[in-house]
Write a protein that holds these residues in place. Structure first.
Motif, PDB file in Angstrom:
ATOM      1  N   SER A  85     114.260 -43.219   9.512  1.00  0.00           N
ATOM      2  CA  SER A  85     114.232 -44.696   8.913  1.00  0.00           C
ATOM      3  C   SER A  85     113.771 -45.101   7.644  1.00  0.00           C
ATOM      4  CB  SER A  85     113.264 -45.617   9.897  1.00  0.00           C
ATOM      5  OG  SER A  85     112.041 -45.003   9.896  1.00  0.00           O
ATOM      6  N   THR A  86     113.353 -44.179   6.807  1.00  0.00           N
ATOM      7  CA  THR A  86     112.873 -44.336   5.476  1.00  0.00           C
ATOM      8  C   THR A  86     114.190 -44.849   4.645  1.00  0.00           C
ATOM      9  OG1 THR A  86     111.510 -42.482   5.512  1.00  0.00           O
ATOM     10  CG2 THR A  86     112.116 -43.443   3.269  1.00  0.00           C
ATOM     11  N   LEU A 125     118.923 -41.787   7.566  1.00  0.00           N
ATOM     12  CA  LEU A 125     119.709 -41.389   8.734  1.00  0.00           C
ATOM     13  C   LEU A 125     121.113 -41.940   8.550  1.00  0.00           C
ATOM     14  CD1 LEU A 125     120.174 -40.361  11.555  1.00  0.00           C
ATOM     15  CD2 LEU A 125     119.555 -42.534  12.452  1.00  0.00           C
ATOM     16  N   GLU A 126     121.374 -43.037   7.762  1.00  0.00           N
ATOM     17  CA  GLU A 126     122.732 -43.817   7.473  1.00  0.00           C
ATOM     18  C   GLU A 126     123.317 -42.913   6.402  1.00  0.00           C
ATOM     19  OE1 GLU A 126     121.822 -48.218   8.575  1.00  0.00           O
ATOM     20  OE2 GLU A 126     121.266 -47.481   6.701  1.00  0.00           O
ATOM     21  N   ALA A 146     109.778 -44.176  11.719  1.00  0.00           N
ATOM     22  CA  ALA A 146     108.406 -44.330  11.485  1.00  0.00           C
ATOM     23  C   ALA A 146     107.861 -45.614  12.550  1.00  0.00           C
ATOM     24  CB  ALA A 146     108.126 -44.648  10.017  1.00  0.00           C
ATOM     25  N   GLN A 147     106.825 -45.442  12.704  1.00  0.00           N
ATOM     26  CA  GLN A 147     106.098 -46.689  13.786  1.00  0.00           C
ATOM     27  C   GLN A 147     106.571 -47.916  13.013  1.00  0.00           C
ATOM     28  OE1 GLN A 147     102.236 -45.382  14.894  1.00  0.00           O
ATOM     29  NE2 GLN A 147     102.875 -43.970  16.279  1.00  0.00           N
ATOM     30  N   GLN A 149     108.556 -49.733  10.646  1.00  0.00           N
ATOM     31  CA  GLN A 149     109.776 -49.508   9.765  1.00  0.00           C
ATOM     32  C   GLN A 149     109.939 -50.548   8.867  1.00  0.00           C
ATOM     33  OE1 GLN A 149     113.266 -48.651  12.301  1.00  0.00           O
ATOM     34  NE2 GLN A 149     112.052 -47.848  13.862  1.00  0.00           N
ATOM     35  N   SER A 150     110.477 -50.264   7.696  1.00  0.00           N
ATOM     36  CA  SER A 150     110.679 -51.146   6.713  1.00  0.00           C
ATOM     37  C   SER A 150     112.007 -51.944   6.893  1.00  0.00           C
ATOM     38  CB  SER A 150     110.793 -50.505   5.224  1.00  0.00           C
ATOM     39  OG  SER A 150     109.788 -49.619   5.078  1.00  0.00           O
ATOM     40  N   PRO A 151     111.859 -53.456   6.663  1.00  0.00           N
ATOM     41  CA  PRO A 151     112.935 -54.194   6.888  1.00  0.00           C
ATOM     42  C   PRO A 151     114.181 -53.747   6.087  1.00  0.00           C
ATOM     43  CG  PRO A 151     111.451 -55.499   5.782  1.00  0.00           C
ATOM     44  CD  PRO A 151     110.851 -54.159   6.196  1.00  0.00           C
ATOM     45  N   TYR A 152     115.448 -54.372   6.307  1.00  0.00           N
ATOM     46  CA  TYR A 152     116.572 -54.180   5.450  1.00  0.00           C
ATOM     47  C   TYR A 152     116.388 -55.335   4.385  1.00  0.00           C
ATOM     48  CZ  TYR A 152     121.175 -53.948   3.450  1.00  0.00           C
ATOM     49  OH  TYR A 152     122.327 -53.811   2.784  1.00  0.00           O
TER      50      TYR A 152
END
Length: 204
Positions: A85-86, A125-126, A146-147, A149-152
Motif C-alpha cells: 500500500s506504500t 502494488l499498482e 500497512a495498518q 494506509q496513506s490516502p491518494y
C-alpha cells in the motif's frame, strides 16, 4: 501533516509547520534559502518539486527501479519488507530532463515553483501490476498493506501545461517505454522508438 488529506497538491498549497520527514524538511529549507539568496543578491531561482523518478538514468536505489531492472532479466524481486500500500508520486526520467530544460531555457517564468510529476500517487502494488502487463512472469513480492494506509493525493501539474504546453507521460506509458529500453539493452538493439511523436504519450 497535510492540511487536507484529499486535496490535490498544488505548488502554493500550505505547508504544515511541523514535519517528520528528513528529506521533505531539507527540500523545504533549500527552497526558502534559494528564495532568500535570489532576493538578496538579485539572482534567478526556481524550485522544481520532482516526484519519485523512474526510468533510464535514474540511479537512486528504490523499489520501483528494482521492479523494472530485476524482472527484465528474469530475477525475482523480494520487497516483502515494503507494504504493497506504500504510495509514491511518480515521474518518468525522460520527462524530468525535458521539463527541466524547458524551464531553464525559458526567457522568463510566471512562477517560482513547479511540480514535476505525472500527477498520480500509485501504490507499489499498482506499479507491480503494470510491470506484469509487460512482463507477465515477473515475480514481485510485496508486503501486506500497512495498518494505516496513506490516502491518494494527486499532484497538480497545470503550471507546466498552461505555461509551456508540457505534458507528462502516464505511468503505463512510462513503464512501457522503460521496459522497451531495458530489453533493447539486453538484446543490443538500438531501436528504442526515439522518433515517435511525444504528444502521443503525454498526459493531458
Amino acid at each position: 501533516g497535510w492540511p487536507d488529506p484529499c486535496a490535490i497538491w498544488q505548488e502554493d498549497a500550505y505547508l504544515p509547520p511541523v514535519s517528520f520527514s528528513p528529506i521533505g524538511n531539507c527540500k523545504r529549507a533549500v527552497e526558502q534559502l534559494g528564495f532568500l539568496y535570489a532576493k538578496t543578491y538579485d539572482l534567478s531561482f526556481v524550485a522544481l518539486r520532482v516526484g519519485r523518478v523512474y526510468g533510464p538514468g535514474a540511479s537512486n536505489p528504490h523499489p520501483i527501479r528494482e521492479m523494472f531492472e530485476s524482472t527484465a532479466v528474469g530475477k525475482a524481486v523480494d520487497l516483502s519488507n515494503i507494504p504493497g500500500s506504500t504510495r509514491a508520486h511518480t515521474v518518468y526520467a525522460k520527462d524530468v530532463g525535458e521539463a527541466t530544460s524547458v524551464i531553464h531555457l525559458a526567457p522568463s517564468l510566471k512562477y517560482y515553483i513547479y511540480n514535476v510529476s505525472d500527477g498520480t500517487d500509485p501504490t507499489m502494488l499498482e506499479i507491480a501490476q503494470k510491470v506484469r502487463e509487460h512482463i507477465p512472469n515477473a515475480e514481485i513480492t510485496l508486503g501486506p498493506p500497512a495498518q494505516e494506509q496513506s490516502p491518494y493525493r494527486e499532484v497538480d501539474v497545470k503550471r507546466l501545461k498552461d505555461e509551456f504546453g508540457f505534458g507528462f507521460c502516464n505511468l503505463r506509458t512510462g513503464i512501457a517505454d522503460y521496459i522497451t529500453r531495458l530489453n533493447c539493452q539486453l538484446t543490443g538493439s538500438t531501436n528504442t522508438d526515439e522518433g515517435r511523436d511525444r504528444d502521443q504519450r503525454r498526459t493531458v
